[in-house]
Structures are given as C-alpha cells and as structure tokens.
Design a protein around this motif. Structure first.
Motif, PDB file in Angstrom:
ATOM      1  N   ALA A 155      10.098  -4.532   0.634  1.00  0.00           N
ATOM      2  CA  ALA A 155       8.977  -3.606   0.499  1.00  0.00           C
ATOM      3  C   ALA A 155       8.170  -3.931  -0.750  1.00  0.00           C
ATOM      4  N   LEU A 156       6.856  -3.927  -0.601  1.00  0.00           N
ATOM      5  CA  LEU A 156       5.975  -4.126  -1.747  1.00  0.00           C
ATOM      6  C   LEU A 156       6.071  -2.919  -2.673  1.00  0.00           C
ATOM      7  N   THR A 157       6.123  -3.184  -3.959  1.00  0.00           N
ATOM      8  CA  THR A 157       6.120  -2.115  -4.943  1.00  0.00           C
ATOM      9  C   THR A 157       4.670  -1.786  -5.312  1.00  0.00           C
ATOM     10  N   ALA A 158       4.481  -0.704  -6.045  1.00  0.00           N
ATOM     11  CA  ALA A 158       3.138  -0.347  -6.508  1.00  0.00           C
ATOM     12  C   ALA A 158       2.552  -1.484  -7.348  1.00  0.00           C
ATOM     13  N   ARG A 159       3.382  -2.131  -8.141  1.00  0.00           N
ATOM     14  CA  ARG A 159       2.917  -3.257  -8.961  1.00  0.00           C
ATOM     15  C   ARG A 159       2.462  -4.423  -8.082  1.00  0.00           C
ATOM     16  N   ASP A 160       3.230  -4.706  -7.019  1.00  0.00           N
ATOM     17  CA  ASP A 160       2.850  -5.782  -6.106  1.00  0.00           C
ATOM     18  C   ASP A 160       1.497  -5.494  -5.468  1.00  0.00           C
ATOM     19  N   VAL A 161       1.338  -4.264  -5.014  1.00  0.00           N
ATOM     20  CA  VAL A 161       0.080  -3.870  -4.375  1.00  0.00           C
ATOM     21  C   VAL A 161      -1.075  -4.003  -5.365  1.00  0.00           C
ATOM     22  N   GLU A 162      -0.890  -3.533  -6.583  1.00  0.00           N
ATOM     23  CA  GLU A 162      -1.946  -3.653  -7.596  1.00  0.00           C
ATOM     24  C   GLU A 162      -2.287  -5.122  -7.845  1.00  0.00           C
ATOM     25  N   ASN A 163      -1.271  -5.979  -7.945  1.00  0.00           N
ATOM     26  CA  ASN A 163      -1.521  -7.406  -8.163  1.00  0.00           C
ATOM     27  C   ASN A 163      -2.333  -8.008  -7.024  1.00  0.00           C
ATOM     28  N   ILE A 164      -1.963  -7.689  -5.804  1.00  0.00           N
ATOM     29  CA  ILE A 164      -2.637  -8.261  -4.637  1.00  0.00           C
ATOM     30  C   ILE A 164      -4.052  -7.703  -4.494  1.00  0.00           C
ATOM     31  N   VAL A 165      -4.176  -6.394  -4.546  1.00  0.00           N
ATOM     32  CA  VAL A 165      -5.480  -5.755  -4.347  1.00  0.00           C
ATOM     33  C   VAL A 165      -6.452  -6.147  -5.459  1.00  0.00           C
ATOM     34  N   SER A 166      -5.971  -6.305  -6.677  1.00  0.00           N
ATOM     35  CA  SER A 166      -6.862  -6.652  -7.791  1.00  0.00           C
ATOM     36  C   SER A 166      -7.534  -8.013  -7.595  1.00  0.00           C
ATOM     37  N   LEU A 167      -6.938  -8.866  -6.816  1.00  0.00           N
ATOM     38  CA  LEU A 167      -7.516 -10.187  -6.554  1.00  0.00           C
ATOM     39  C   LEU A 167      -8.737 -10.123  -5.648  1.00  0.00           C
ATOM     40  N   HIS A 168      -8.885  -9.015  -4.938  1.00  0.00           N
ATOM     41  CA  HIS A 168      -9.934  -8.932  -3.922  1.00  0.00           C
ATOM     42  C   HIS A 168     -10.870  -7.746  -4.112  1.00  0.00           C
ATOM     43  N   ARG A 169     -10.919  -7.173  -5.293  1.00  0.00           N
ATOM     44  CA  ARG A 169     -11.720  -5.965  -5.513  1.00  0.00           C
ATOM     45  C   ARG A 169     -13.194  -6.147  -5.175  1.00  0.00           C
ATOM     46  N   GLU A 170     -13.724  -7.301  -5.393  1.00  0.00           N
ATOM     47  CA  GLU A 170     -15.160  -7.541  -5.181  1.00  0.00           C
ATOM     48  C   GLU A 170     -15.473  -7.987  -3.757  1.00  0.00           C
ATOM     49  N   ARG A 171     -14.456  -8.025  -2.898  1.00  0.00           N
ATOM     50  CA  ARG A 171     -14.661  -8.506  -1.524  1.00  0.00           C
ATOM     51  C   ARG A 171     -14.271  -7.430  -0.522  1.00  0.00           C
ATOM     52  N   ASP A 172     -14.841  -7.524   0.646  1.00  0.00           N
ATOM     53  CA  ASP A 172     -14.505  -6.622   1.749  1.00  0.00           C
ATOM     54  C   ASP A 172     -13.334  -7.257   2.498  1.00  0.00           C
ATOM     55  N   VAL A 173     -12.135  -6.739   2.271  1.00  0.00           N
ATOM     56  CA  VAL A 173     -10.942  -7.332   2.878  1.00  0.00           C
ATOM     57  C   VAL A 173     -10.101  -6.263   3.567  1.00  0.00           C
ATOM     58  N   ARG A 174      -9.241  -6.736   4.448  1.00  0.00           N
ATOM     59  CA  ARG A 174      -8.195  -5.920   5.037  1.00  0.00           C
ATOM     60  C   ARG A 174      -6.922  -6.748   4.981  1.00  0.00           C
ATOM     61  N   TYR A 175      -5.793  -6.089   5.039  1.00  0.00           N
ATOM     62  CA  TYR A 175      -4.506  -6.756   4.849  1.00  0.00           C
ATOM     63  C   TYR A 175      -3.653  -6.633   6.107  1.00  0.00           C
ATOM     64  N   HIS A 176      -2.933  -7.703   6.390  1.00  0.00           N
ATOM     65  CA  HIS A 176      -1.949  -7.696   7.465  1.00  0.00           C
ATOM     66  C   HIS A 176      -0.628  -8.164   6.853  1.00  0.00           C
ATOM     67  N   VAL A 177       0.384  -7.325   6.958  1.00  0.00           N
ATOM     68  CA  VAL A 177       1.673  -7.582   6.309  1.00  0.00           C
ATOM     69  C   VAL A 177       2.686  -8.045   7.342  1.00  0.00           C
ATOM     70  N   LEU A 178       3.391  -9.112   7.022  1.00  0.00           N
ATOM     71  CA  LEU A 178       4.492  -9.602   7.845  1.00  0.00           C
ATOM     72  C   LEU A 178       5.791  -9.442   7.062  1.00  0.00           C
ATOM     73  N   VAL A 179       6.801  -8.876   7.715  1.00  0.00           N
ATOM     74  CA  VAL A 179       8.127  -8.765   7.120  1.00  0.00           C
ATOM     75  C   VAL A 179       9.105  -9.377   8.103  1.00  0.00           C
ATOM     76  N   PRO A 180       9.772 -10.464   7.730  1.00  0.00           N
ATOM     77  CA  PRO A 180      10.722 -11.087   8.650  1.00  0.00           C
ATOM     78  C   PRO A 180      12.022 -10.281   8.750  1.00  0.00           C
ATOM     79  N   ALA A 181      12.506 -10.130   9.992  1.00  0.00           N
ATOM     80  CA  ALA A 181      13.789  -9.462  10.205  1.00  0.00           C
ATOM     81  C   ALA A 181      14.935 -10.377   9.824  1.00  0.00           C
ATOM     82  N   ASP A 182      14.699 -11.686   9.907  1.00  0.00           N
ATOM     83  CA  ASP A 182      15.713 -12.661   9.522  1.00  0.00           C
ATOM     84  C   ASP A 182      15.037 -13.708   8.654  1.00  0.00           C
ATOM     85  N   PRO A 183      15.226 -13.603   7.333  1.00  0.00           N
ATOM     86  CA  PRO A 183      14.524 -14.542   6.452  1.00  0.00           C
ATOM     87  C   PRO A 183      14.985 -15.989   6.588  1.00  0.00           C
TER      88      PRO A 183
END
Length: 161
Positions: A12-40
């Motif tokens: 699971a992404l933490t609040a810090r992870d989300v802030e790191n990721i979202v901060s990279l795209h603040r000036e752009r119109d983006v949407r996110y798609h998250v993949l989590v593998p059941a078997d890494p």
C-alpha cells in the motif's frame, strides 16, 4: 485529455509515497492507474538476502522455509493494498483507478502501458539489495522493456531507487 501515470507498487502506498508521486505532476493534467501484484514473483535467495540486509530475521526465516501466503490470501492482501493506495491518492485530490494483477509484474506493466496509453511509470517498492544492485528489480527491467520514462521510489521514503 489527461495523461495516464501508471504506478506499480508491492505494498500500500503511504501518504509520503502519494505526495512524492503527485508532486511530480502538479503542473500537468494526469490520472493514475495503480497495479498491485498478487504474486510479486521474488527469487527465494534474493528475498532472504533482502530480509537479512534489513535485519529482518523472522522474515528471512519465513522466506527460507517457503512460508509464503496461499494464493487466495495473497490476492486478498493485494486487494487491500490496492484499496489503501487508491484511497490515499483520492484523498490527495487526484483521479485514481487500479487493479490487482495475477500476471508477473513486468509483463503486467507492459500490457498496461500498451492498453492504457501510459505517459510514464512509477515503480514503488521496498529496497531489495540483490535486485537493486544487479539491476534486476522491476524498475530496471521496465526501463529495459518499455518505451516510457520509469521512476523507482522506495516505499515510505523520499528515496529514489
């Protein structure tokens, strides 16, 4: 039309992870798609070394003894991680969707990049001593295979892999 940012995470992404990721795209119109593998699909020996390098003796023993979760349990854990990640992204005010993948992580990335017209990929993992050192981690493999920028972040930190 907004750009698609694909996020592959092993937990699971933490609040810090989300802030790191979202901060990279603040000036752009983006949407996110998250993949989590059941078997890494981690190598047992590499997993043991990773746990030992982090002082996680119990986890190293579990890996050595093959105490991996059953497939149904692994899918439930991945679904929980996905929901927590989506909740965190939505709380940050961004559009986010996702899915649990049962395929190996890098082939799942390849499929998603092709099917979703992805602009870039963020791979968020725990540090893996062996894979990171020898560039066999998910992010390194994705960089070799995909034709989009790939960023590797370590879960719960602001460190780049």
């Amino acid at each position: 039309m907004s750009e698609m940012i694909l996020v592959l995470t092993e937990d699971a992404l933490t609040a810090r992870d989300v802030e790191n990721i979202v901060s990279l795209h603040r000036e752009r119109d983006v949407r996110y798609h998250v993949l989590v593998p059941a078997d890494p699909g981690q190598n047992v020996l590499a997993s043991i070394v990773d746990h030992l390098s982090l002082g996680e003796l119990r986890e190293a023993l579990d890996a050595a003894l093959g105490r991996e979760p059953a497939p149904d349990e692994a899918r439930r854990e991945a679904a929980t991680s996905l929901q927590e990640s989506l909740d965190a992204l939505l709380a940050a005010g961004v559009e986010a969707h996702g899915q649990v993948v049962t395929d190996a992580p890098v082939p799942a990335l390849r499929t998603a990049v092709r099917d979703l017209d992805v602009a870039e990929v963020a791979v968020v993992t725990f540090p893996h001593a062996v894979e990171d050192t020898f560039h066999t981690d998910w992010a390194s493999r994705a960089r070799d295979e995909l034709q989009v920028p790939v960023l590797h972040l370590y879960l719960g930190t602001n460190q780049v892999g």
